[in-house]
Design an enzyme around this catalytic site. Structure first.
Site, mmCIF file in Angstrom:
data_model
loop_
_atom_site.group_PDB
_atom_site.id
_atom_site.type_symbol
_atom_site.label_atom_id
_atom_site.label_comp_id
_atom_site.label_asym_id
_atom_site.label_seq_id
_atom_site.Cartn_x
_atom_site.Cartn_y
_atom_site.Cartn_z
ATOM 1 N N GLY A 173 -57.953 57.656 58.233
ATOM 2 C CA GLY A 173 -57.088 58.409 57.327
ATOM 3 C C GLY A 173 -55.624 58.115 57.594
ATOM 4 O O GLY A 173 -54.756 58.976 57.415
ATOM 5 N N THR A 212 -53.397 56.373 56.075
ATOM 6 C CA THR A 212 -52.426 56.288 54.977
ATOM 7 C C THR A 212 -51.992 57.667 54.484
ATOM 8 O O THR A 212 -51.125 57.763 53.622
ATOM 9 C CB THR A 212 -53.004 55.487 53.797
ATOM 10 O OG1 THR A 212 -54.210 56.118 53.344
ATOM 11 C CG2 THR A 212 -53.302 54.055 54.204
ATOM 12 N N GLY A 213 -52.582 58.726 55.015
ATOM 13 C CA GLY A 213 -52.186 60.077 54.636
ATOM 14 C C GLY A 213 -50.944 60.527 55.384
ATOM 15 O O GLY A 213 -50.438 59.833 56.266
ATOM 16 N N ARG A 244 -59.768 51.256 53.679
ATOM 17 C CA ARG A 244 -60.762 50.776 52.728
ATOM 18 C C ARG A 244 -60.319 49.439 52.140
ATOM 19 O O ARG A 244 -59.106 49.149 52.091
ATOM 20 C CB ARG A 244 -60.956 51.805 51.620
ATOM 21 C CG ARG A 244 -61.662 53.066 52.084
ATOM 22 C CD ARG A 244 -61.697 54.138 51.030
ATOM 23 N NE ARG A 244 -60.363 54.641 50.751
ATOM 24 C CZ ARG A 244 -60.107 55.839 50.228
ATOM 25 N NH1 ARG A 244 -61.106 56.638 49.928
ATOM 26 N NH2 ARG A 244 -58.876 56.235 49.995
ATOM 27 N N LYS A 273 -65.480 72.364 58.419
ATOM 28 C CA LYS A 273 -64.924 71.989 59.717
ATOM 29 C C LYS A 273 -65.800 72.501 60.864
ATOM 30 O O LYS A 273 -66.028 71.791 61.848
ATOM 31 C CB LYS A 273 -63.507 72.551 59.859
ATOM 32 C CG LYS A 273 -62.486 71.903 58.944
ATOM 33 C CD LYS A 273 -61.113 72.513 59.146
ATOM 34 C CE LYS A 273 -60.065 71.826 58.295
ATOM 35 N NZ LYS A 273 -58.715 72.382 58.505
#
Length: 300
Positions: free
Chosen positions: A8, A10-11, A33, A124
């Site tokens: 994750g 690029t968040g 990805r 979660k």
């Protein structure tokens, strides 16, 4: 120096984690990805930070296993909609035998809120349970509210799609319940420090460097910006009606947002801590955490 895989990356938080790895002298690996790899806007910051690219996705167990075997530590920062999709990642982490795993469990502690209080928290909690059952060395980070969401919206997540901070907000309950908030950079710094800290193996860290009520948050922004904010009262009973009526699949996001407002501003869950959780400001007392005042001055 450790090899740390950020899932994750690029968040918003992912990019900060990559930067925290660089600042603390670790080798950042990032899972992206195939389509993301063709996007220069997303790839440029990762490449500029010197990150090693690992191609794959949560839907491809083989790619996850290859990426996990190339590193020592794995940190997941996938978005809320993907929290429940971390099962394949947990499996890959287990098979690869990584030294420490941090799932995307940032935000409020699901153990504080309890089962059924929020569908996101339940997802979660399920991931946490699977990690413990698998015997994976872990560190859970519960940082409560991000400045970029909660402070920037003046406590009203329904405003995130428009200009921030907004000129009109909903005030939930009486507006006088304390909530905890933290900057993304501080969350990333604590996370990377914690995965390298032997004391934090199989521990949970709770982050409350800043606490403020929604009324005080709005007042502080008005003083800082010299702008007036219109307030719309949303009583707790009205919020409960929204939660009860949000049953259709297309209302999923509205349900989560309403449940988050209830936890943050009605129940005060973010400032509560289970006895087994460690407070970040006590674990790392020398850290200078960014304040809400500083964040609002930057927004102004």
């Amino acid at each position: 120096m450790a090899r740390i895989l950020i899932v994750g990356a690029t968040g918003h938080l992912g990019r900060e984690l990559v930067e925290a790895c660089r600042k603390q002298g670790h080798e950042a690996h990032v899972l992206v990805r195939p389509a993301t790899r063709q996007d220069p806007a997303k790839m440029q910051p990762l490449q500029a930070a010197g990150a090693t690219i690992q191609e794959g996705s949560l839907a491809d167990h083989g790619s996850l296993l290859r990426a996990c075997r190339a590193v020592d530590i794995v940190i997941s920062a996938v978005g809320g909609l993907q929290v429940g999709d971390q099962g394949t990642l947990v499996q890959a982490v287990k098979e690869a035998g990584v030294q420490r795993f941090v799932p995307s469990d940032f935000g409020l502690d699901p153990a504080v809120s309890g089962p059924g209080s929020c569908v996101l928290f339940d997802a979660k909690a399920a991931v946490e349970k699977s990690i413990k059952r698998s015997g994976i060395p872990y560190t859970f980070i519960h940082c409560n509210g991000f400045f970029t969401y909660w402070a920037a919206s003046l406590g009203d997540l329904t405003r995130l799609g428009g200009p921030l901070p907004p000129d009109e907000v909903n005030v939930y309950g009486d507006g006088n319940v304390l909530a905890a908030m933290t900057s993304l950079s501080d969350v990333a710094t604590v996370t990377v420090r914690a995965v390298m800290d032997p004391r934090m193996r199989d521990k949970e860290i709770h982050m409350t460097p800043n606490t403020i009520t929604q009324n005080l948050l709005i007042a502080l922004w008005q003083t800082t910006s010299r702008r007036t904010v219109k307030r719309n009262s949303v009583p707790a009973a009205e919020l409960e009606k929204v939660i009860a009526s949000s049953t259709a699949p297309e209302q999923g996001m509205a349900l989560v947002v309403a449940q988050l407002h209830r936890s943050m501003w009605i129940r005060g869950d973010s400032v509560k801590r289970v006895p087994t959780s460690l407070e970040a400001t006590e674990v790392y007392p020398e850290m200078a955490f960014q304040t809400i005042e500083q964040a609002l001055r930057e927004l102004a």
